[in-house]
Design a protein around this motif. Structure first.
Motif, PDB file in Angstrom:
ATOM      1  N   LEU A 135     -13.089  18.089 -11.636  1.00 36.96           N
ATOM      2  CA  LEU A 135     -13.162  16.691 -12.078  1.00 36.96           C
ATOM      3  C   LEU A 135     -12.048  15.871 -11.444  1.00 36.96           C
ATOM      4  O   LEU A 135     -12.280  14.748 -10.977  1.00 36.96           O
ATOM      5  CB  LEU A 135     -13.069  16.615 -13.604  1.00 36.96           C
ATOM      6  N   ARG A 136     -10.849  16.404 -11.426  1.00 36.22           N
ATOM      7  CA  ARG A 136      -9.733  15.672 -10.826  1.00 36.22           C
ATOM      8  C   ARG A 136      -9.974  15.443  -9.329  1.00 36.22           C
ATOM      9  O   ARG A 136      -9.661  14.369  -8.803  1.00 36.22           O
ATOM     10  CB  ARG A 136      -8.428  16.448 -11.027  1.00 36.22           C
ATOM     11  N   ALA A 137     -10.527  16.439  -8.644  1.00 29.77           N
ATOM     12  CA  ALA A 137     -10.782  16.293  -7.218  1.00 29.77           C
ATOM     13  C   ALA A 137     -11.773  15.162  -6.960  1.00 29.77           C
ATOM     14  O   ALA A 137     -11.550  14.305  -6.102  1.00 29.77           O
ATOM     15  CB  ALA A 137     -11.319  17.606  -6.651  1.00 29.77           C
ATOM     16  N   HIS A 138     -12.870  15.130  -7.711  1.00 26.88           N
ATOM     17  CA  HIS A 138     -13.866  14.074  -7.519  1.00 26.88           C
ATOM     18  C   HIS A 138     -13.332  12.714  -7.972  1.00 26.88           C
ATOM     19  O   HIS A 138     -13.632  11.691  -7.349  1.00 26.88           O
ATOM     20  CB  HIS A 138     -15.149  14.424  -8.265  1.00 26.88           C
ATOM     21  N   ALA A 139     -12.577  12.709  -9.059  1.00 29.98           N
ATOM     22  CA  ALA A 139     -12.018  11.445  -9.534  1.00 29.98           C
ATOM     23  C   ALA A 139     -11.093  10.832  -8.490  1.00 29.98           C
ATOM     24  O   ALA A 139     -11.118   9.618  -8.255  1.00 29.98           O
ATOM     25  CB  ALA A 139     -11.257  11.668 -10.841  1.00 29.98           C
ATOM     26  N   ASP A 140     -10.319  11.681  -7.841  1.00 33.25           N
ATOM     27  CA  ASP A 140      -9.371  11.191  -6.841  1.00 33.25           C
ATOM     28  C   ASP A 140     -10.074  10.777  -5.554  1.00 33.25           C
ATOM     29  O   ASP A 140      -9.937   9.647  -5.082  1.00 33.25           O
ATOM     30  CB  ASP A 140      -8.331  12.280  -6.553  1.00 33.25           C
ATOM     31  N   VAL A 141     -10.862  11.698  -4.990  1.00 30.76           N
ATOM     32  CA  VAL A 141     -11.462  11.454  -3.670  1.00 30.76           C
ATOM     33  C   VAL A 141     -12.617  10.468  -3.749  1.00 30.76           C
ATOM     34  O   VAL A 141     -12.747   9.570  -2.907  1.00 30.76           O
ATOM     35  CB  VAL A 141     -11.939  12.792  -3.054  1.00 30.76           C
ATOM     36  N   GLU A 142     -13.461  10.596  -4.754  1.00 33.78           N
ATOM     37  CA  GLU A 142     -14.673   9.776  -4.839  1.00 33.78           C
ATOM     38  C   GLU A 142     -14.443   8.451  -5.553  1.00 33.78           C
ATOM     39  O   GLU A 142     -14.953   7.407  -5.135  1.00 33.78           O
ATOM     40  CB  GLU A 142     -15.763  10.573  -5.556  1.00 33.78           C
ATOM     41  N   LEU A 143     -13.674   8.489  -6.644  1.00 32.08           N
ATOM     42  CA  LEU A 143     -13.539   7.298  -7.487  1.00 32.08           C
ATOM     43  C   LEU A 143     -12.194   6.602  -7.348  1.00 32.08           C
ATOM     44  O   LEU A 143     -12.057   5.440  -7.751  1.00 32.08           O
ATOM     45  CB  LEU A 143     -13.745   7.679  -8.965  1.00 32.08           C
ATOM     46  N   GLY A 144     -11.190   7.302  -6.813  1.00 30.91           N
ATOM     47  CA  GLY A 144      -9.856   6.720  -6.732  1.00 30.91           C
ATOM     48  C   GLY A 144      -9.210   6.555  -8.096  1.00 30.91           C
ATOM     49  O   GLY A 144      -8.464   5.608  -8.330  1.00 30.91           O
ATOM     50  N   ILE A 145      -9.476   7.474  -9.005  1.00 30.29           N
ATOM     51  CA  ILE A 145      -8.965   7.406 -10.375  1.00 30.29           C
ATOM     52  C   ILE A 145      -8.149   8.655 -10.664  1.00 30.29           C
ATOM     53  O   ILE A 145      -8.547   9.769 -10.301  1.00 30.29           O
ATOM     54  CB  ILE A 145     -10.125   7.302 -11.388  1.00 30.29           C
ATOM     55  N   ASP A 146      -7.028   8.473 -11.356  1.00 30.94           N
ATOM     56  CA  ASP A 146      -6.259   9.600 -11.882  1.00 30.94           C
ATOM     57  C   ASP A 146      -6.639   9.765 -13.344  1.00 30.94           C
ATOM     58  O   ASP A 146      -6.331   8.900 -14.167  1.00 30.94           O
ATOM     59  CB  ASP A 146      -4.754   9.330 -11.755  1.00 30.94           C
ATOM     60  N   PRO A 147      -7.336  10.855 -13.735  1.00 27.67           N
ATOM     61  CA  PRO A 147      -7.786  11.011 -15.129  1.00 27.67           C
ATOM     62  C   PRO A 147      -6.648  11.003 -16.141  1.00 27.67           C
ATOM     63  O   PRO A 147      -6.866  10.695 -17.315  1.00 27.67           O
ATOM     64  CB  PRO A 147      -8.499  12.373 -15.120  1.00 27.67           C
ATOM     65  N   ASP A 148      -5.438  11.343 -15.708  1.00 27.12           N
ATOM     66  CA  ASP A 148      -4.302  11.386 -16.631  1.00 27.12           C
ATOM     67  C   ASP A 148      -3.505  10.086 -16.640  1.00 27.12           C
ATOM     68  O   ASP A 148      -2.499   9.989 -17.339  1.00 27.12           O
ATOM     69  CB  ASP A 148      -3.361  12.542 -16.261  1.00 27.12           C
ATOM     70  N   ALA A 149      -3.928   9.104 -15.859  1.00 25.06           N
ATOM     71  CA  ALA A 149      -3.168   7.844 -15.784  1.00 25.06           C
ATOM     72  C   ALA A 149      -4.121   6.652 -15.789  1.00 25.06           C
ATOM     73  O   ALA A 149      -4.050   5.777 -14.931  1.00 25.06           O
ATOM     74  CB  ALA A 149      -2.292   7.830 -14.532  1.00 25.06           C
ATOM     75  N   LEU A 150      -5.023   6.634 -16.760  1.00 20.70           N
ATOM     76  CA  LEU A 150      -5.931   5.501 -16.887  1.00 20.70           C
ATOM     77  C   LEU A 150      -5.144   4.257 -17.292  1.00 20.70           C
ATOM     78  O   LEU A 150      -4.094   4.333 -17.935  1.00 20.70           O
ATOM     79  CB  LEU A 150      -7.009   5.789 -17.934  1.00 20.70           C
ATOM     80  N   THR A 151      -5.652   3.111 -16.910  1.00 18.31           N
ATOM     81  CA  THR A 151      -4.967   1.858 -17.236  1.00 18.31           C
ATOM     82  C   THR A 151      -4.820   1.716 -18.747  1.00 18.31           C
ATOM     83  O   THR A 151      -5.722   2.043 -19.512  1.00 18.31           O
ATOM     84  CB  THR A 151      -5.763   0.666 -16.691  1.00 18.31           C
ATOM     85  N   ASN A 152      -3.668   1.211 -19.178  1.00 18.03           N
ATOM     86  CA  ASN A 152      -3.365   1.080 -20.600  1.00 18.03           C
ATOM     87  C   ASN A 152      -3.383  -0.397 -20.989  1.00 18.03           C
ATOM     88  O   ASN A 152      -2.525  -1.168 -20.554  1.00 18.03           O
ATOM     89  CB  ASN A 152      -1.994   1.689 -20.898  1.00 18.03           C
ATOM     90  N   PRO A 153      -4.346  -0.829 -21.820  1.00 18.22           N
ATOM     91  CA  PRO A 153      -4.433  -2.256 -22.165  1.00 18.22           C
ATOM     92  C   PRO A 153      -3.236  -2.763 -22.954  1.00 18.22           C
ATOM     93  O   PRO A 153      -2.850  -3.930 -22.814  1.00 18.22           O
ATOM     94  CB  PRO A 153      -5.723  -2.349 -22.977  1.00 18.22           C
ATOM     95  N   TRP A 154      -2.631  -1.909 -23.779  1.00 20.32           N
ATOM     96  CA  TRP A 154      -1.475  -2.363 -24.559  1.00 20.32           C
ATOM     97  C   TRP A 154      -0.263  -2.589 -23.668  1.00 20.32           C
ATOM     98  O   TRP A 154       0.486  -3.551 -23.855  1.00 20.32           O
ATOM     99  CB  TRP A 154      -1.150  -1.352 -25.653  1.00 20.32           C
ATOM    100  N   HIS A 155      -0.067  -1.714 -22.691  1.00 16.72           N
ATOM    101  CA  HIS A 155       1.032  -1.923 -21.745  1.00 16.72           C
ATOM    102  C   HIS A 155       0.838  -3.233 -20.984  1.00 16.72           C
ATOM    103  O   HIS A 155       1.782  -4.007 -20.796  1.00 16.72           O
ATOM    104  CB  HIS A 155       1.099  -0.764 -20.748  1.00 16.72           C
ATOM    105  N   ALA A 156      -0.392  -3.467 -20.543  1.00 19.31           N
ATOM    106  CA  ALA A 156      -0.675  -4.695 -19.798  1.00 19.31           C
ATOM    107  C   ALA A 156      -0.458  -5.930 -20.665  1.00 19.31           C
ATOM    108  O   ALA A 156       0.100  -6.938 -20.211  1.00 19.31           O
ATOM    109  CB  ALA A 156      -2.112  -4.661 -19.272  1.00 19.31           C
ATOM    110  N   ALA A 157      -0.895  -5.853 -21.927  1.00 17.37           N
ATOM    111  CA  ALA A 157      -0.753  -7.000 -22.825  1.00 17.37           C
ATOM    112  C   ALA A 157       0.724  -7.314 -23.078  1.00 17.37           C
ATOM    113  O   ALA A 157       1.143  -8.481 -23.019  1.00 17.37           O
ATOM    114  CB  ALA A 157      -1.467  -6.727 -24.146  1.00 17.37           C
ATOM    115  N   TRP A 158       1.507  -6.290 -23.355  1.00 17.02           N
ATOM    116  CA  TRP A 158       2.932  -6.516 -23.615  1.00 17.02           C
ATOM    117  C   TRP A 158       3.654  -7.006 -22.364  1.00 17.02           C
ATOM    118  O   TRP A 158       4.533  -7.880 -22.445  1.00 17.02           O
ATOM    119  CB  TRP A 158       3.583  -5.241 -24.132  1.00 17.02           C
ATOM    120  N   ALA A 159       3.285  -6.468 -21.220  1.00 13.52           N
ATOM    121  CA  ALA A 159       3.919  -6.914 -19.974  1.00 13.52           C
ATOM    122  C   ALA A 159       3.632  -8.393 -19.728  1.00 13.52           C
ATOM    123  O   ALA A 159       4.531  -9.157 -19.345  1.00 13.52           O
ATOM    124  CB  ALA A 159       3.411  -6.077 -18.800  1.00 13.52           C
TER     125      ALA A 159
END
Length: 240
Positions: A135-159
């Motif tokens: 899953l990590r291999a496909h997420a990285d190569v195919e989707l450009g996503i790190d499954p362990d570092a998804l965007t955090n809406p609360w961090h973005a809101a506070w920032a």
């Protein structure tokens, strides 16, 4: 190997993390810039109609709170939408790996080959990556996503909330602290200086030449203050 080459290779090896940090920094700079411009326009406009310190403070605080809450809410909704899309894409990838692992292995091989590897090397790399964490291999190569570092809406809101507030405090303090005779000049000078800084910083973080960005930033802020002051002065003269 020179220091510059070492630094370049170091940044390449951590490209994802570096890109994420730069995006956060850029968002913070732009949020502060929005706080400076919108609050400056508001308080300068009110100053055109009234010289009362209490009125200016009330208007500035209202603008600061409304703007920072709006920025935070908008960022929270936006990043939540992005996070939901990332989770949905990972769920699809997880199902495909479970239902047809061979097809997914072929797909990963093709994607790696498209990056310049020979077919045999790409196949071997795909097999090793799949054995380690498919899953990590496909997420990285195919989707450009790190499954362990998804965007955090609360961090973005506070920032967004904090960066807008920090930017808005400058014109607010500049308009209420000096004596009435110097109030407008201090505000305009401090706001323009801040816009030079945020324009330069946003350009540097984006890898663009800072000159034009600074000119656009300063011109936009100056126009906003001039227009709102003129409107405030007209309304004040009309007794509105």
């Amino acid at each position: 190997m020179s220091d510059g080459e070492r630094e370049g290779r170091h940044e390449e090896s951590h490209g994802g993390a570096l890109g994420t940090r730069l995006n956060w920094l850029r968002a913070g700079v732009l949020g502060a810039n929005d706080g400076v411009v919108s609050t400056a326009g508001l308080v300068v406009g009110v100053a055109g109609a009234s010289a009362d310190r209490g009125t200016l403070l009330t208007a500035g605080l209202a603008g600061l709170l409304a703007g920072s809450m709006s920025m935070a809410a908008g960022e929270y909704v936006s990043v939540n939408t992005q996070r939901d899309a990332e989770k949905a894409a990972l769920a699809v990838e997880r199902r495909e790996l479970r239902e047809d692992p061979e097809a997914e292995l072929d797909e990963l091989t093709r994607l790696l080959a498209e990056r310049g590897l020979s077919h045999d090397v790409a196949r071997e790399a795909a097999e090793q990556l799949t054995a380690r964490d498919a899953l990590r291999a496909h997420a990285d190569v195919e989707l450009g996503i790190d499954p362990d570092a998804l965007t955090n809406p609360w961090h973005a809101a506070w920032a967004s909330f904090l960066s807008f507030t920090a930017g808005a405090l400058l014109p607010l303090l500049a308009i209420v602290l000096p004596p009435a005779s110097a109030r407008l000049a201090v505000t305009v000078c401090s706001v323009l200086a801040a816009l030079v800084l945020t324009g330069w910083a946003s350009a540097r973080l984006g890898g663009a030449p800072p000159g034009r960005a600074v000119v656009r930033n300063v011109a936009g802020g100056a126009a906003a203050m001039a227009i709102t002051y003129a409107v405030g002065a007209l309304l004040g003269a009309a007794g509105a």
